[in-house]
Design an enzyme around this catalytic site. Structure first.
Site, PDB file in Angstrom:
ATOM      1  N   SER A 135       9.930 -14.269  18.217  1.00  0.00           N
ATOM      2  CA  SER A 135      11.147 -14.606  18.262  1.00  0.00           C
ATOM      3  C   SER A 135      11.642 -14.640  20.228  1.00  0.00           C
ATOM      4  CB  SER A 135      12.227 -14.029  18.113  1.00  0.00           C
ATOM      5  OG  SER A 135      12.378 -12.830  17.109  1.00  0.00           O
ATOM      6  N   GLU A 161      13.432 -29.347  14.543  1.00  0.00           N
ATOM      7  CA  GLU A 161      12.438 -28.242  13.838  1.00  0.00           C
ATOM      8  C   GLU A 161      13.924 -27.896  12.743  1.00  0.00           C
ATOM      9  OE1 GLU A 161       9.901 -25.507  15.460  1.00  0.00           O
ATOM     10  OE2 GLU A 161       9.848 -24.748  13.536  1.00  0.00           O
ATOM     11  N   GLN A 164      29.780 -16.671 -20.176  1.00  0.00           N
ATOM     12  CA  GLN A 164      30.687 -17.091 -19.370  1.00  0.00           C
ATOM     13  C   GLN A 164      29.998 -16.544 -17.574  1.00  0.00           C
ATOM     14  OE1 GLN A 164      34.310 -14.598 -18.040  1.00  0.00           O
ATOM     15  NE2 GLN A 164      35.699 -16.344 -17.791  1.00  0.00           N
TER      16      GLN A 164
HETATM   17  C1  FAD Z   1       4.795 -18.853   6.440  1.00  0.00           C
HETATM   18  C2  FAD Z   1       5.120 -19.097   8.297  1.00  0.00           C
HETATM   19  C3  FAD Z   1       4.932 -20.379   9.300  1.00  0.00           C
HETATM   20  C4  FAD Z   1       4.883 -20.164  10.127  1.00  0.00           C
HETATM   21  N1  FAD Z   1       4.749 -21.368  10.995  1.00  0.00           N
HETATM   22  C5  FAD Z   1       4.546 -21.085  12.283  1.00  0.00           C
HETATM   23  C6  FAD Z   1       4.188 -22.219  13.350  1.00  0.00           C
HETATM   24  O1  FAD Z   1       3.902 -23.038  12.364  1.00  0.00           O
HETATM   25  N2  FAD Z   1       4.052 -22.273  14.369  1.00  0.00           N
HETATM   26  C7  FAD Z   1       4.738 -20.903  15.463  1.00  0.00           C
HETATM   27  O2  FAD Z   1       4.329 -21.282  16.007  1.00  0.00           O
HETATM   28  N3  FAD Z   1       5.022 -20.112  14.051  1.00  0.00           N
HETATM   29  C8  FAD Z   1       4.967 -20.299  12.509  1.00  0.00           C
HETATM   30  N4  FAD Z   1       5.308 -19.264  12.082  1.00  0.00           N
HETATM   31  C9  FAD Z   1       5.902 -17.828  13.344  1.00  0.00           C
HETATM   32  C10 FAD Z   1       7.420 -17.620  12.572  1.00  0.00           C
HETATM   33  O3  FAD Z   1       8.411 -18.523  13.657  1.00  0.00           O
HETATM   34  C11 FAD Z   1       7.410 -16.242  13.485  1.00  0.00           C
HETATM   35  O4  FAD Z   1       7.416 -15.305  12.457  1.00  0.00           O
HETATM   36  C12 FAD Z   1       9.494 -16.006  13.627  1.00  0.00           C
HETATM   37  O5  FAD Z   1       9.585 -17.053  14.418  1.00  0.00           O
HETATM   38  C13 FAD Z   1       9.441 -14.511  13.637  1.00  0.00           C
HETATM   39  O6  FAD Z   1       8.513 -13.905  14.702  1.00  0.00           O
HETATM   40  P1  FAD Z   1       8.754 -12.984  14.389  1.00  0.00           P
HETATM   41  O7  FAD Z   1       7.678 -12.657  13.266  1.00  0.00           O
HETATM   42  O8  FAD Z   1       7.503 -12.245  15.786  1.00  0.00           O
HETATM   43  O9  FAD Z   1       9.374 -11.381  14.511  1.00  0.00           O
HETATM   44  P2  FAD Z   1      10.013 -10.876  15.643  1.00  0.00           P
HETATM   45  O10 FAD Z   1      10.394 -11.749  16.811  1.00  0.00           O
HETATM   46  O11 FAD Z   1       8.939  -9.575  15.256  1.00  0.00           O
HETATM   47  O12 FAD Z   1      11.074 -10.383  14.801  1.00  0.00           O
HETATM   48  C14 FAD Z   1      11.342  -9.382  13.633  1.00  0.00           C
HETATM   49  C15 FAD Z   1      12.713  -9.055  13.299  1.00  0.00           C
HETATM   50  O13 FAD Z   1      13.077  -8.589  14.669  1.00  0.00           O
HETATM   51  C16 FAD Z   1      14.590  -9.187  14.583  1.00  0.00           C
HETATM   52  N5  FAD Z   1      15.024 -10.166  15.915  1.00  0.00           N
HETATM   53  C17 FAD Z   1      14.158 -10.098  17.008  1.00  0.00           C
HETATM   54  N6  FAD Z   1      15.283 -10.895  17.826  1.00  0.00           N
HETATM   55  C18 FAD Z   1      16.658 -10.596  18.275  1.00  0.00           C
HETATM   56  C19 FAD Z   1      17.140 -10.776  18.886  1.00  0.00           C
HETATM   57  N7  FAD Z   1      17.372 -10.757  20.183  1.00  0.00           N
HETATM   58  N8  FAD Z   1      18.359  -9.937  17.789  1.00  0.00           N
HETATM   59  C20 FAD Z   1      18.891  -9.715  16.364  1.00  0.00           C
HETATM   60  N9  FAD Z   1      16.748  -9.185  16.192  1.00  0.00           N
HETATM   61  C21 FAD Z   1      16.241  -9.941  16.439  1.00  0.00           C
HETATM   62  C22 FAD Z   1      14.276 -11.717  13.860  1.00  0.00           C
HETATM   63  O14 FAD Z   1      15.292 -11.807  13.769  1.00  0.00           O
HETATM   64  C23 FAD Z   1      13.759 -10.298  12.354  1.00  0.00           C
HETATM   65  O15 FAD Z   1      14.092  -9.771  11.788  1.00  0.00           O
HETATM   66  C24 FAD Z   1       5.383 -19.387  11.103  1.00  0.00           C
HETATM   67  C25 FAD Z   1       5.355 -17.623   9.793  1.00  0.00           C
HETATM   68  C26 FAD Z   1       5.001 -17.981   8.949  1.00  0.00           C
HETATM   69  C27 FAD Z   1       5.499 -16.746   8.301  1.00  0.00           C
END
Ligand code: FAD
Length: 385
Positions: free
Chosen positions: A138, A248, A285
């Site tokens: 994120s 996207e 229902q």
């Molecule tokens: C199957 C799959 C395909 C994907 N494909 C791609 C791709 O093609 N290219 C690419 O670049 N990425 C890709 N991703 C990555 C995806 O976009 C990220 O996993 C996503 O953006 C979340 O980032 P993170 O996993 O680091 O979670 P984190 O950012 O660590 O978040 C963890 C939690 O904290 C919360 N959080 C974080 N910041 C805040 C905030 N400011 N306020 C409130 N809550 C917050 C999040 O909502 C989440 O619930 C993919 C992921 C998956 C699982």
């Protein structure tokens, strides 16, 4: 089911829908099990999709594209992927068309267009976009993959994870820090190509759903990326991402709604056939109420999303509206597939039923492309700006 007539599509979209459906039924549906078990779609399918005109519909004809800027064709593709229950494989195609192509169309110079677009249109060059890293998702501006200029090349070091099309991709739009002392302003985008020395792929990651989709880790060790592979200007990467993320998110919203609609239809058919306590499951229902909830929510979401597609075609879809569509439709997708599984009973948990796969595949759409929480942040900030 829809109580209101949809006014989004014209006869030419219906024809496109019929031919894309035939393509899926010939090229993917019979092989979907093989792709699910193998964890990846056969890359040859991209070339067949390209040859049949289902890739890069909005790229100019001179590069081999369809030459028509109309997002309704992209929506048709997402809807047919949902109806034919090939979500994992289909994601590779929608990512290529909806998410990656715009960067190649709008942030490239003429030399880059000539080098890459013909292969992207024909499906011989498969695309991916790599933003997420093991330590950040994120919070993109905290990324640590670096690109330092060394004469005519950038030396790229770092790693990315969860990358859709990660194994199949030939061209990876990679977000890097060209100035690690800066946050957003230090970000740039460059295309890292299959075969470049120091570019390694890690595992094809083992997921709870989307099994036919190759989601991979990527590693970069002193990859020498020619300066000709920089997209646009150095330091502008974040701005390009912000410009393209609404499409996207619209793409994920359209697909989420389409899967909710398919889940509703599969469930309706099932409950009419299945019997319990001497009557059809549809006669309870509770079943009618659940179907009523699904039908209502889908119809309401459809009105918003169809309007968003029209706005996007007119260049008027805002980041907040795209975020609204994304979080709402993916949460709806989650609710609809969950109700669908419940009304299928034990069969709903068996992967031979499309509802089971759709349920597992759905979980990630609330996470990728920006989580529901981040979507609400975008909307909330715009309200209070
Ligand atoms: C199957 C799959 C395909 C994907 N494909 C791609 C791709 O093609 N290219 C690419 O670049 N990425 C890709 N991703 C990555 C995806 O976009 C990220 O996993 C996503 O953006 C979340 O980032 P993170 O996993 O680091 O979670 P984190 O950012 O660590 O978040 C963890 C939690 O904290 C919360 N959080 C974080 N910041 C805040 C905030 N400011 N306020 C409130 N809550 C917050 C999040 O909502 C989440 O619930 C993919 C992921 C998956 C699982």
């Amino acid at each position: 089911m829809s109580p209101m007539q949809r006014e989004l599509f014209e006869p030419e979209h219906d024809m496109f829908r019929d031919s894309f459906r035939r393509f899926l039924e010939k090229e993917i549906v019979p092989r979907q099990e093989e792709f699910e078990r193998g964890g990846i779609m056969d890359r040859a399918v991209f070339a067949r999709a390209g040859a049949a005109g289902f890739l890069a519909m909005d790229a100019p004809e001179e590069y081999g594209g369809g030459g028509v800027r109309d997002y309704r064709y992209n929506a048709v593709i997402a809807e047919e992927i949902a109806e034919t229950a090939i979500g994992g494989s289909g994601l590779g195609i929608t990512l290529h068309n909806d998410v990656c192509l715009p960067y190649f169309l709008h942030v490239t110079d003429e030399e880059q267009k000539q080098r890459w677009l013909p292969g992207i249109c024909s499906g011989e060059l498969i695309t991916a976009i790599a933003m997420t890293e093991p330590g950040i998702g994120s919070d993109l501006a905290s990324m640590t993959t670096t690109a330092s200029r060394d004469g005519d090349v950038y030396l790229v070091n770092g790693s990315k994870t969860f990358i859709t099309n990660g194994i199949n991709a030939d061209l990876v739009i990679t977000a890097v820090k060209t100035d690690p002392t800066q946050r957003h302003k230090g970000m740039s985008l460059m295309v890292i190509e299959r075969g470049m020395e120091g570019f390694e792929r890690g595992r094809n990651l083992d997921k709870i759903g989307l099994h036919s989709q190759d989601t991979a880790e990527l590693f970069f060790t002193d990859v020498r990326v020619p300066v000709e592979n920089l997209l646009g200007a150095e330091g502008e990467g974040f701005r390009y991402l912000v410009t393209n993320l609404p499409q996207e998110r619209l793409s994920i919203a359209v697909a989420g709604l389409a899967i909710a609609r398919a889940a509703y239809r599969w469930t309706l058919e099932y409950v009419k056939e299945r019997r319990a306590f001497g009557q059809s499951v549809a006669a309870f229902q509770n079943t009618r109420f659940k179907l009523a909830e699904m039908a209502t929510e889908i119809a309401v979401a459809e009105a918003f999303v169809d309007k968003a597609i029209v706005a996007h075609n007119a260049g008027q879809l805002s980041a907040e509206e795209a975020a609204m569509a994304k979080w709402w439709c993916t949460e709806l997708q989650g609710r609809a597939t969950d109700i669908g599984v419940q009304l299928h009973g034990g069969y709903g948990y068996m992967t031979e039923y499309p509802i089971a796969r759709a349920f597992a595949d759905a979980r990630v759409t609330r996470i990728y492309g920006g989580t529901t929480e981040i979507m609400k942040e975008i909307i909330g900030k715009s309200i209070l700006a």
